[in-house]
Design a protein around this motif. Structure first.
Motif, PDB file in Angstrom:
ATOM      1  N   THR A 290       0.839  -1.194   0.000  1.00 34.30           N
ATOM      2  CA  THR A 290       0.000   0.000   0.000  1.00 34.30           C
ATOM      3  C   THR A 290       0.880   1.252   0.000  1.00 34.30           C
ATOM      4  OG1 THR A 290      -0.107   0.071   2.423  1.00 34.30           O
ATOM      5  CG2 THR A 290      -1.875  -1.112   1.277  1.00 34.30           C
ATOM      6  N   ILE A 291       0.317   2.349  -0.472  1.00 37.20           N
ATOM      7  CA  ILE A 291       0.951   3.660  -0.328  1.00 37.20           C
ATOM      8  C   ILE A 291       0.341   4.296   0.914  1.00 37.20           C
ATOM      9  CG2 ILE A 291       1.195   5.961  -1.322  1.00 37.20           C
ATOM     10  CD1 ILE A 291       1.299   4.680  -4.065  1.00 37.20           C
ATOM     11  N   VAL A 292       1.159   4.410   1.939  1.00 34.97           N
ATOM     12  CA  VAL A 292       0.669   4.910   3.226  1.00 34.97           C
ATOM     13  C   VAL A 292       0.293   6.379   3.120  1.00 34.97           C
ATOM     14  CG1 VAL A 292       1.221   5.203   5.665  1.00 34.97           C
ATOM     15  CG2 VAL A 292       2.111   3.223   4.416  1.00 34.97           C
ATOM     16  N   ARG A 293       1.164   7.163   2.510  1.00 31.10           N
ATOM     17  CA  ARG A 293       0.881   8.583   2.294  1.00 31.10           C
ATOM     18  C   ARG A 293       1.838   9.120   1.247  1.00 31.10           C
ATOM     19  NH1 ARG A 293       4.128  12.297   5.455  1.00 31.10           N
ATOM     20  NH2 ARG A 293       5.642  11.206   6.772  1.00 31.10           N
ATOM     21  N   ASP A 294       1.546  10.319   0.775  1.00 33.48           N
ATOM     22  CA  ASP A 294       2.428  10.969  -0.191  1.00 33.48           C
ATOM     23  C   ASP A 294       2.277  12.475  -0.026  1.00 33.48           C
ATOM     24  OD1 ASP A 294      -0.260  10.521  -1.512  1.00 33.48           O
ATOM     25  OD2 ASP A 294       0.657  11.893  -2.945  1.00 33.48           O
ATOM     26  N   SER A 295       3.260  13.207  -0.497  1.00 32.30           N
ATOM     27  CA  SER A 295       3.200  14.669  -0.419  1.00 32.30           C
ATOM     28  C   SER A 295       3.769  15.271  -1.690  1.00 32.30           C
ATOM     29  CB  SER A 295       3.973  15.179   0.807  1.00 32.30           C
ATOM     30  OG  SER A 295       5.367  15.052   0.614  1.00 32.30           O
ATOM     31  N   VAL A 296       3.168  16.380  -2.096  1.00 32.40           N
ATOM     32  CA  VAL A 296       3.629  17.154  -3.244  1.00 32.40           C
ATOM     33  C   VAL A 296       3.869  18.572  -2.742  1.00 32.40           C
ATOM     34  CG1 VAL A 296       3.095  17.996  -5.550  1.00 32.40           C
ATOM     35  CG2 VAL A 296       2.297  15.726  -4.837  1.00 32.40           C
ATOM     36  N   SER A 297       5.121  19.035  -2.795  1.00 32.75           N
ATOM     37  CA  SER A 297       5.454  20.343  -2.230  1.00 32.75           C
ATOM     38  C   SER A 297       6.294  21.158  -3.205  1.00 32.75           C
ATOM     39  CB  SER A 297       6.211  20.179  -0.907  1.00 32.75           C
ATOM     40  OG  SER A 297       7.388  19.410  -1.091  1.00 32.75           O
ATOM     41  N   VAL A 298       6.143  22.474  -3.098  1.00 31.65           N
ATOM     42  CA  VAL A 298       6.896  23.403  -3.949  1.00 31.65           C
ATOM     43  C   VAL A 298       8.114  23.890  -3.172  1.00 31.65           C
ATOM     44  CG1 VAL A 298       6.808  25.565  -5.240  1.00 31.65           C
ATOM     45  CG2 VAL A 298       4.781  24.105  -5.114  1.00 31.65           C
ATOM     46  N   GLY A 299       9.282  23.889  -3.833  1.00 31.51           N
ATOM     47  CA  GLY A 299      10.523  24.331  -3.202  1.00 31.51           C
ATOM     48  C   GLY A 299      10.564  25.837  -2.999  1.00 31.51           C
ATOM     49  N   ASP A 300      11.620  26.294  -2.347  1.00 30.06           N
ATOM     50  CA  ASP A 300      11.769  27.712  -2.033  1.00 30.06           C
ATOM     51  C   ASP A 300      11.833  28.586  -3.279  1.00 30.06           C
ATOM     52  OD1 ASP A 300      11.791  27.048   0.638  1.00 30.06           O
ATOM     53  OD2 ASP A 300      13.985  26.967   0.773  1.00 30.06           O
ATOM     54  N   SER A 301      12.347  28.033  -4.373  1.00 34.60           N
ATOM     55  CA  SER A 301      12.459  28.829  -5.600  1.00 34.60           C
ATOM     56  C   SER A 301      11.108  29.113  -6.226  1.00 34.60           C
ATOM     57  CB  SER A 301      13.339  28.086  -6.618  1.00 34.60           C
ATOM     58  OG  SER A 301      12.687  26.895  -7.068  1.00 34.60           O
ATOM     59  N   GLY A 302      10.096  28.315  -5.850  1.00 37.23           N
ATOM     60  CA  GLY A 302       8.771  28.485  -6.430  1.00 37.23           C
ATOM     61  C   GLY A 302       8.614  27.844  -7.785  1.00 37.23           C
ATOM     62  N   LYS A 303       9.673  27.218  -8.302  1.00 35.32           N
ATOM     63  CA  LYS A 303       9.624  26.609  -9.627  1.00 35.32           C
ATOM     64  C   LYS A 303       9.798  25.094  -9.585  1.00 35.32           C
ATOM     65  CE  LYS A 303      11.516  30.727 -11.931  1.00 35.32           C
ATOM     66  NZ  LYS A 303      12.599  31.250 -12.806  1.00 35.32           N
ATOM     67  N   ASP A 304      10.309  24.575  -8.478  1.00 38.21           N
ATOM     68  CA  ASP A 304      10.608  23.142  -8.371  1.00 38.21           C
ATOM     69  C   ASP A 304       9.570  22.443  -7.507  1.00 38.21           C
ATOM     70  OD1 ASP A 304      12.903  23.517  -9.864  1.00 38.21           O
ATOM     71  OD2 ASP A 304      14.136  23.927  -8.095  1.00 38.21           O
ATOM     72  N   LEU A 305       9.205  21.233  -7.945  1.00 32.66           N
ATOM     73  CA  LEU A 305       8.223  20.436  -7.229  1.00 32.66           C
ATOM     74  C   LEU A 305       8.900  19.172  -6.697  1.00 32.66           C
ATOM     75  CD1 LEU A 305       5.095  20.803  -6.861  1.00 32.66           C
ATOM     76  CD2 LEU A 305       4.838  19.006  -8.561  1.00 32.66           C
ATOM     77  N   TYR A 306       8.599  18.838  -5.472  1.00 28.20           N
ATOM     78  CA  TYR A 306       9.179  17.657  -4.839  1.00 28.20           C
ATOM     79  C   TYR A 306       8.057  16.690  -4.458  1.00 28.20           C
ATOM     80  CZ  TYR A 306      13.414  20.457  -4.538  1.00 28.20           C
ATOM     81  OH  TYR A 306      14.513  21.227  -4.848  1.00 28.20           O
ATOM     82  N   ILE A 307       8.239  15.444  -4.844  1.00 29.42           N
ATOM     83  CA  ILE A 307       7.245  14.409  -4.560  1.00 29.42           C
ATOM     84  C   ILE A 307       7.863  13.375  -3.631  1.00 29.42           C
ATOM     85  CG2 ILE A 307       5.802  12.584  -5.547  1.00 29.42           C
ATOM     86  CD1 ILE A 307       5.703  14.171  -8.132  1.00 29.42           C
ATOM     87  N   ASP A 308       7.184  13.080  -2.542  1.00 33.81           N
ATOM     88  CA  ASP A 308       7.605  12.044  -1.606  1.00 33.81           C
ATOM     89  C   ASP A 308       6.491  11.017  -1.476  1.00 33.81           C
ATOM     90  OD1 ASP A 308      10.270  12.882  -0.050  1.00 33.81           O
ATOM     91  OD2 ASP A 308       9.121  14.697  -0.501  1.00 33.81           O
ATOM     92  N   ILE A 309       6.875   9.736  -1.591  1.00 32.58           N
ATOM     93  CA  ILE A 309       5.896   8.644  -1.523  1.00 32.58           C
ATOM     94  C   ILE A 309       6.368   7.630  -0.492  1.00 32.58           C
ATOM     95  CG2 ILE A 309       4.733   6.802  -2.804  1.00 32.58           C
ATOM     96  CD1 ILE A 309       5.196   8.436  -5.361  1.00 32.58           C
ATOM     97  N   TRP A 310       5.515   7.374   0.506  1.00 31.07           N
ATOM     98  CA  TRP A 310       5.825   6.389   1.530  1.00 31.07           C
ATOM     99  C   TRP A 310       5.040   5.102   1.248  1.00 31.07           C
ATOM    100  CZ3 TRP A 310       5.832  11.535   2.316  1.00 31.07           C
ATOM    101  CH2 TRP A 310       6.884  12.091   3.052  1.00 31.07           C
ATOM    102  N   VAL A 311       5.754   3.984   1.103  1.00 27.97           N
ATOM    103  CA  VAL A 311       5.105   2.709   0.812  1.00 27.97           C
ATOM    104  C   VAL A 311       5.294   1.747   1.986  1.00 27.97           C
ATOM    105  CG1 VAL A 311       5.417   2.942  -1.671  1.00 27.97           C
ATOM    106  CG2 VAL A 311       7.144   1.745  -0.329  1.00 27.97           C
TER     107      VAL A 311
END
Length: 473
Positions: A232-253
């Motif tokens: 299962t995918i327990v949780r995930d997050s989509v966040s914008v970096g400090d530059s405002g142009k970069d996106l970071y995706i984290d997926i916990w399985v």
């Protein structure tokens, strides 16, 4: 005239005497019905009034959702009587909605998200909801920095113009995708399952929320082909970096245990032998559990029964985990062979029924077979008269089936014209006409006329693919 606090003071200062309502008066309403407001308040002539009733009346009127302000005033008319005055201020109604600054999303799609039409109430709640809907639509397309500024222009008569000013800004790029908890399968393998990619110099990495949701399902599907049936995918997050142009995706399985097949058994089969079922399933004890291969095995077995007319066959696989293995027992209920009771054709506005029916390998009264259904679908589609051909099976209580063939017709027929000039024939030209489904009868008509100063030729062809309703042309 006294404010609400004064009313309460009057009531509380003389507990022995109860104030009664002589009249309920409504003020400030322009579009709203006075009787509705009075009835909604719950305050009636002749009843005693107290703090609880006043508070409830205010809540009731606010709940109508059409007023920005509700005040209750009191006007003493006697020692123990008073008039209750309900003063309201209505929300404005929309005169015109404009949208500026949109480019990546169609204006019509944004209007569907806003859902405030001319003549409807413009409340802070409705505007806030509309802004959030539009921002969500932009985030789903990767525009996490987009802003929406709703501007109201007040007009006469309680009306307003509403302008949604959109600043889309740049589309963010996926900078990094990180997995957590994947101890058995490497991150690279999981990344390979995703359509969402990380930004590289040779490619862009636009973020699409819908594709990302599909990617998460692909990751779980891949896990289940590798034996991790409980991943299962327990949780995930989509966040914008400090530059405002970069996106970071984290997926916990959470991978869970890796399973292999234990014992494979079945019961209830009479039509198909044990040896045939073993070959059709092709599942071996000790093999890594693979959900995709497992579903294909069940489909092969069901297709084998349906090919022999047992359309309603029931195959119920029961999985029993034991340690790190899964025992599978297939419970088979064969039932009775199904026959075709009725064939219906829908969607053919131009093409006549018989043109479609004569291509069907299925005939009413015959035993239903999957291969005949597939061949019928193929034959009708290859006529090239239809954009789509969709057969549907309707099981009947008797065990037989009706077949509904839904078609979507497409334009047929072509006209061509050409003009040229040569040294010998000088000016020449041609006109051609081709009709592959003449009058909906499935017949082919071709006509070609070539003309010039020195020669003229005609070509006419008519093809009847079913002479005397037999497949002879």
């Amino acid at each position: 005239m006294l404010l609400l606090a004064a009313i309460l003071g009057l009531l509380l200062s003389n507990a022995a005497l109860a104030a009664r309502v002589e009249n309920v008066i409504v003020r400030g309403n322009v579009r709203s019905n006075e009787r509705l407001i009075r009835a909604t308040s719950g305050i009636s002539q002749g009843e005693e009034i107290g703090p609880a009733l006043i508070q409830q009346a205010i809540r009731n009127i606010y709940a109508l959702g059409v007023f920005s302000e509700v005040n209750l005033l009191g006007e003493t008319t006697g020692v123990n009587t008073l008039n209750v005055i309900i003063e309201v201020k209505e929300y404005p109604i929309l005169n015109q909605l404009t949208i500026t600054g949109e480019d990546e999303i169609k204006e019509s799609d944004i209007r569907e998200k806003i859902r405030i039409l001319p003549g409807q109430i413009v409340s802070p709640h409705a505007v806030t909801r509309a802004v959030e809907e539009v921002l969500t639509a932009y985030r789903e397309k990767g525009y996490y920095l987009a802003t929406v500024d709703p501007r109201q222009i007040e007009l006469e008569g309680g009306r307003v113009d509403l302008d949604f000013v959109i600043d889309e800004r740049e589309r963010v790029q996926v900078k990094n995708i990180r997995f957590h908890g994947n101890e058995s399968l490497p991150s690279k393998k999981l990344l390979d399952q995703m359509e969402t990619k990380e930004d590289r110099w040779w490619r862009s990495a636009d973020f699409d929320d819908e594709k990302y949701r599909e990617d998460k399902e692909k990751i779980l599907t891949f896990y289940r082909t590798q034996g991790f049936r409980e991943a299962t995918i327990v949780r995930d997050s989509v966040s914008v970096g400090d530059s405002g142009k970069d996106l970071y995706i984290d997926i916990w399985v959470e991978e869970g245990d890796r399973y292999r097949y234990g014992s494979i058994s079945w019961n209830g089969n009479e039509l198909i032998s044990d040896q045939q079922i073993h070959r059709l399933l092709d599942l071996q004890e000790g093999d890594v559990y693979n959900r995709e291969a497992f579903n294909e095995a069940v489909f092969r077995l069901a297709s084998a029964y349906q090919e022999q007319g047992y359309w309603a066959v029931s195959i119920d696989p029961i999985e029993t985990p034991t340690g790190n293995s899964v025992d599978v027992a297939f419970s088979i209920f064969e039932g009775e062979p199904s026959k075709v009771r009725f064939i219906d054709v829908v969607g053919n506005d131009k093409t006549k029924d018989k043109v479609i029916r004569r291509e069907m390998a299925l005939i009413p009264g015959d035993t239903f077979r999957r291969s005949d259904l597939e061949r019928s679908h193929r034959n009708v589609f290859y006529l090239n008269f239809f954009e789509n051909v969709e057969p549907d099976i309707k099981p009947l209580p008797s065990g037989d089936v009706d077949v509904i063939v839904s078609v979507t017709e497409k334009p047929t027929g072509t006209v061509n014209m050409a003009v040229g000039y040569g040294q010998v024939d000088k000016w020449v030209g041609s006109i051609g006409l081709s009709i592959p489904n003449l009058l909906g009868n499935g017949q082919q008509l071709d006509f070609q006329w070539e003309f010039g100063q020195t020669r003229t030729s005609f070509y006419l062809s008519f093809t009847e693919p079913w002479v005397l309703d037999t497949p002879t042309s």
